[in-house]
Motif scaffolding. Structure first.
Motif, PDB file in Angstrom:
ATOM      1  N   THR A  36     -19.814   2.948  15.285  1.00 35.10           N
ATOM      2  CA  THR A  36     -18.637   3.181  15.525  1.00 35.10           C
ATOM      3  C   THR A  36     -18.038   3.544  15.129  1.00 35.10           C
ATOM      4  O   THR A  36     -16.372   3.999  14.990  1.00 35.10           O
ATOM      5  N   GLY A  37     -18.449   3.904  13.719  1.00 34.24           N
ATOM      6  CA  GLY A  37     -17.190   4.645  12.483  1.00 34.24           C
ATOM      7  C   GLY A  37     -16.959   3.575  11.275  1.00 34.24           C
ATOM      8  O   GLY A  37     -15.813   3.838  10.602  1.00 34.24           O
ATOM      9  N   ILE A  38     -17.481   2.431  11.980  1.00 30.80           N
ATOM     10  CA  ILE A  38     -16.249   1.379  10.821  1.00 30.80           C
ATOM     11  C   ILE A  38     -16.076   1.181   9.238  1.00 30.80           C
ATOM     12  O   ILE A  38     -15.275   1.359   8.437  1.00 30.80           O
ATOM     13  N   ALA A  39     -17.348   1.941   9.373  1.00 30.06           N
ATOM     14  CA  ALA A  39     -17.879   1.927   7.667  1.00 30.06           C
ATOM     15  C   ALA A  39     -16.343   3.127   7.058  1.00 30.06           C
ATOM     16  O   ALA A  39     -16.211   2.518   6.340  1.00 30.06           O
ATOM     17  N   HIS A  44     -12.065   0.656   0.390  1.00 32.98           N
ATOM     18  CA  HIS A  44     -13.538   1.492  -0.219  1.00 32.98           C
ATOM     19  C   HIS A  44     -13.438   0.509  -1.779  1.00 32.98           C
ATOM     20  O   HIS A  44     -11.920   0.469  -1.567  1.00 32.98           O
ATOM     21  N   GLU A  45     -13.706   0.643  -2.739  1.00 33.77           N
ATOM     22  CA  GLU A  45     -13.665  -0.165  -3.749  1.00 33.77           C
ATOM     23  C   GLU A  45     -12.835   1.278  -4.597  1.00 33.77           C
ATOM     24  O   GLU A  45     -12.570   2.494  -4.325  1.00 33.77           O
ATOM     25  N   GLY A  46     -12.161   0.605  -5.107  1.00 34.85           N
ATOM     26  CA  GLY A  46     -10.376   1.212  -5.815  1.00 34.85           C
ATOM     27  C   GLY A  46      -8.466   0.765  -4.637  1.00 34.85           C
ATOM     28  O   GLY A  46      -7.945   1.584  -4.732  1.00 34.85           O
ATOM     29  N   ALA A  47      -9.917   1.030  -3.566  1.00 34.94           N
ATOM     30  CA  ALA A  47      -8.699   1.584  -2.429  1.00 34.94           C
ATOM     31  C   ALA A  47      -6.904   0.265  -2.622  1.00 34.94           C
ATOM     32  O   ALA A  47      -8.072  -1.441  -2.925  1.00 34.94           O
TER      33      ALA A  47
END
Length: 82
Positions: A36-39, A44-47
């Motif tokens: 699905t492209g969910i990742a 992500h880290e820092g967001a």
């Protein structure tokens, strides 16, 4: 790190005891989620997380920004009883 070691040990103990059909279902579900492209759409880290309001464990509405004002926070979702 220590958490990764604990996860690895848990997997070594538990995976041999899980029936194959359940492991197959886990694998299929994981593969379907990856497709699905969910990742790529996940934070992500820092967001910076968007602000939101959700009920806490006592059912009280809690605004994320208010929690962050006190320091770092971890958000978990309880799926409920099986």
């Amino acid at each position: 790190g220590e958490l990764q070691t604990q996860i690895h040990e848990f997997q070594q103990q538990m995976l041999p005891n899980i029936p194959k059909e359940i492991l197959d279902t886990f694998e299929k579900t994981t593969t379907d989620l990856i497709k699905t492209g969910i990742a790529e759409r996940a934070l992500h880290e820092g967001a910076q997380a968007p602000d939101f309001t959700l009920p806490n464990a006592r059912g009280q509405q809690v605004q994320f920004a208010n929690i962050l004002a006190k320091g770092p926070a971890v958000v978990t979702f309880y799926r409920g009883g099986w």
